[in-house]
Design a protein around this motif. Structure first.
Motif, PDB file in Angstrom:
ATOM      1  N   UNK A   1       0.865  -1.799   0.086  1.00 38.13           N
ATOM      2  CA  UNK A   1      -0.395   0.152   0.243  1.00 38.13           C
ATOM      3  C   UNK A   1       0.792   1.445  -0.036  1.00 38.13           C
ATOM      4  N   UNK A   2       2.040   1.159   0.567  1.00 37.06           N
ATOM      5  CA  UNK A   2       2.728   2.765   0.614  1.00 37.06           C
ATOM      6  C   UNK A   2       3.575   2.129  -0.527  1.00 37.06           C
ATOM      7  N   UNK A   3       4.118   1.799  -1.362  1.00 34.39           N
ATOM      8  CA  UNK A   3       5.067   1.523  -2.717  1.00 34.39           C
ATOM      9  C   UNK A   3       3.436   2.040  -3.633  1.00 34.39           C
TER      10      UNK A   3
ATOM     11  N   UNK B   1       2.068   6.946  -7.067  1.00 31.62           N
ATOM     12  CA  UNK B   1       0.544   7.404  -7.309  1.00 31.62           C
ATOM     13  C   UNK B   1       1.216   9.322  -7.687  1.00 31.62           C
ATOM     14  N   UNK B   2       1.329   9.282  -6.280  1.00 31.86           N
ATOM     15  CA  UNK B   2       1.982  10.345  -5.855  1.00 31.86           C
ATOM     16  C   UNK B   2       2.657  10.932  -6.743  1.00 31.86           C
ATOM     17  N   UNK B   3       3.778  10.144  -6.845  1.00 28.53           N
ATOM     18  CA  UNK B   3       5.356  10.506  -8.446  1.00 28.53           C
ATOM     19  C   UNK B   3       4.372  10.740  -9.459  1.00 28.53           C
ATOM     20  N   UNK B   4       3.421   9.697 -10.307  1.00 31.15           N
ATOM     21  CA  UNK B   4       2.719  10.096 -11.432  1.00 31.15           C
ATOM     22  C   UNK B   4       1.921  11.752 -11.504  1.00 31.15           C
ATOM     23  N   UNK B   5       1.857  11.547 -10.240  1.00 28.23           N
ATOM     24  CA  UNK B   5       0.213  12.689 -10.388  1.00 28.23           C
ATOM     25  C   UNK B   5       1.545  14.505 -10.493  1.00 28.23           C
ATOM     26  N   UNK B   6       2.713  14.257  -9.660  1.00 24.46           N
ATOM     27  CA  UNK B   6       3.699  15.272  -9.646  1.00 24.46           C
ATOM     28  C   UNK B   6       4.019  15.455 -10.803  1.00 24.46           C
TER      29      UNK B   6
END
Length: 101
Positions: free
Chosen positions: A24-26, A31-36
């Motif tokens: 879940x953490x990974x 997901x955060x890296x893709x958004x940024x």
């Protein structure tokens, strides 16, 4: 001291819960890296009345290209925060130049 043996089912459950938490953490980090990354690739919006990046960049380049007359290496003195030592040198040079030869 008495050592209690752990139940293999409980150990297996703890490992499963730990692996699910790690996954879940990974997933959240990915997901955060893709958004940024998509946010940084978007072109900036031009707002009516707002600053245009190309104009501001040209203004900054123009300021560096034309040095100011009498500019010193004392930024605090230019702001009036600290006394300037260059004025003492200029006064001494002016008094030397004012003396008749």
């Amino acid at each position: 001291m008495k050592i209690i043996a752990q139940d293999p089912a409980q150990t297996s459950q703890r490992v499963k819960v730990g692996m699910i938490g790690l996954a879940a953490v990974l997933l959240l980090i990915g997901l955060a890296a893709a958004i940024f990354s998509t946010a940084s690739k978007e072109r900036p919006l031009i707002v009516v009345g707002g600053a245009h990046p190309d104009v501001v960049a040209n203004m900054a380049a123009g300021n560096q290209a034309l040095p100011v007359e009498g500019a010193s290496s004392e930024p605090l003195a230019e702001l009036g925060v600290a006394p300037s030592t260059a004025t003492d040198v200029n006064v001494a040079q002016a008094s030397n130049n004012a003396k008749p030869k």
